[in-house]
Scaffold this motif. Structure first.
Motif: not given
Length: 471
Positions: A97-101, A170-182
């Motif tokens: 969660x990122x904000x500019x204070x 708000x940001x959510x991130x996931x590693x793309x390597x598993x999907x790329x390998x699949x």
């Protein structure tokens, strides 16, 4: 010559076989369609993986949006995402969660998986999110360990008692390597499966083309059988699409036979019409040999008779050479001719020998072969020294070769060339008109063959006759 040059100018694809054309068209079409299908499936699968990852990240954002709040002047989550990977350092699943204070964008809360690192979103990306609150944007970033991440982010306004409504990213991130390998494994599997399918379909196309064109190959064999004299006409049965062609070919064969027969009849009628007056002239001239012009009339009438006989034979041979289906057993005919000449020249002490050899068939009529071989044997018996040898063998798959040699004086190179000219007699003491070897040469060329003269190992003349053969 012009027709031959025109054929040589035709484009190369005009001579390409029908089977190869059909095979190439079908094979290229199958390969193109299956290649496009494999690419489409791989692309759709890769997109489905990305969509599934986006749904997973959207669920995380929903959770964050619902549960995040200010508590004691800081952000807090009542019910953080329950995926255990958010609690393992550098697991490939992150949220922040990122904000500019007032001191620039900073992370006010983040998953334990980020450890002491953070997700640094580009300033233009943050500005776009804040300008469009509630909208979700995706971006590709490098993770804490340099791994490729897919980041899904959104901006919300969170009320702070001290600051009022404050925009929070708000940001959510996931590693793309598993999907790329699949996706890569799926593409390899699909590629291998479609390659095998392509090879199988190409094999099936080849079998289909071969089976489909089999009637044309059968028709080709039937035409060859007609030309070689094994059958009089095309038989069958033929497929419906080939029947009109077979009927037209049978009509052409019948028309060719009719033309040849009419030509023979006309030539025979013409020869009979000419021979009778010539015979009358000869008889009358010989009956009055005491007259001044009788020797001249006899010589000219003999020349006219020889010319009529020559052109009659030539016309008949040319007609027979163009006819379909004529064939004769050359060795059997040659054996008969050798026995005949052995008897005819027995008093002169001439020996005629025939060397053993294979049974060969001449693509023409027996009468023409008898004329050709008989003239060579007769010439060798007349002008040889008493020994004549004949050999019959196959020159190649399309031609047979008859060689007649004698032990006479032979001919020089100039005499050999002159002997093939019509009416030239190298020995004026022997009876005849000088048409023997010239007739053989012309008849042979009418059949597409040739006559060559040379020096024999026996010391005399060597005559080599080449004629078309059939199986």
């Amino acid at each position: 010559m012009r027709d031959q040059q025109d054929r040589l100018r035709l484009p190369t694809h005009a001579s390409m076989s029908l089977g190869l054309r059909l095979f190439l068209i079908a094979a290229l079409w199958c390969a193109a369609v299956l290649t496009l299908a494999g690419w489409a499936l791989s692309t759709l699968y890769s997109r489905s993986i990305t969509d599934a990852l986006d749904r997973e990240l959207s669920a995380v954002l929903e959770n964050l949006t619902t549960d995040i709040e200010w508590a004691e002047n800081q952000l807090a989550l009542e019910d953080p995402p329950n995926d255990p990977r958010f609690n393992h350092a550098f697991s490939g699943r992150y949220w922040t969660a990122i904000a500019d204070l007032g001191a620039g964008a900073q992370s006010l809360a983040q998953s334990r998986s980020l450890w002491d690192e953070g997700l640094i979103l580009p300033a233009p990306f943050l500005a776009d999110l804040k300008a469009n609150p509630g909208n979700r944007r995706a971006i590709a970033l490098a993770g804490p360990n340099g791994e490729p991440l897919r980041v899904l982010a959104t901006a919300i306004a969170l009320s702070d008692p001290a600051r009022g409504d404050l925009p929070i990213v708000l940001a959510a991130a996931a590693d793309r390597r598993e999907g790329a390998e699949s996706a890569r494994n799926f593409a390899l599997t699909i590629g291998a499966a479609f390659a095998a399918l392509t090879l199988g379909m190409i094999g099936a196309v080849a079998a289909q083309v071969r089976w489909g064109l089999a009637p044309l190959r059968d028709l080709e064999a039937e035409v060859a059988a007609v030309r070689n004299g094994r059958v009089p006409r095309l038989g069958g049965p033929h497929p419906r699409e080939v029947r009109p062609l077979a009927a037209e070919l049978n009509g052409l064969i019948d028309s060719n036979r009719d033309i040849v027969e009419r030509a023979r009849t006309h030539v025979g009628n013409l020869a009979h019409a000419l021979k009778t007056p010539i015979a009358v002239l000869l008889n009358e001239a010989r009956a009055h040999e005491d007259l001044l012009l009788s020797p001249l009339v006899i010589r000219q009438a003999d020349a006219m008779r020889d010319s009529v006989e020559h052109y009659l034979r030539r016309a008949q041979a040319a007609a027979r050479a163009e006819a379909f289906g004529a064939r004769c057993e050359a060795r059997l005919a040659l054996e008969d001719l050798v026995r005949l000449h052995q008897k005819l020249y027995a008093r002169e002490g001439v020996q005629v020998r025939l060397e053993p050899g294979p049974s060969l068939f001449f693509r023409g009529e027996r009468q023409d072969f008898d004329d050709l071989a008989g003239n060579l044997l007769d010439n060798a018996c007349k002008y040889g020294g008493g020994l004549v040898e004949a050999r019959l063998n196959a020159q190649d798959a399309d031609f047979l070769r008859l060689i007649v040699e004698d032990d006479g004086a032979g001919l020089t190179a100039d005499e050999q060339a002159a002997a093939l000219k019509r009416g030239v007699r190298l020995d004026e003491t022997a009876p005849g008109s000088g048409l023997g070897l010239s007739i053989v040469d012309e008849l042979a060329r009418a059949y597409g063959g040739s006559l060559k003269l040379g020096q024999s190992d026996l010391g005399g003349l060597r005559a080599e006759l080449t004629l078309p053969r059939v199986d």
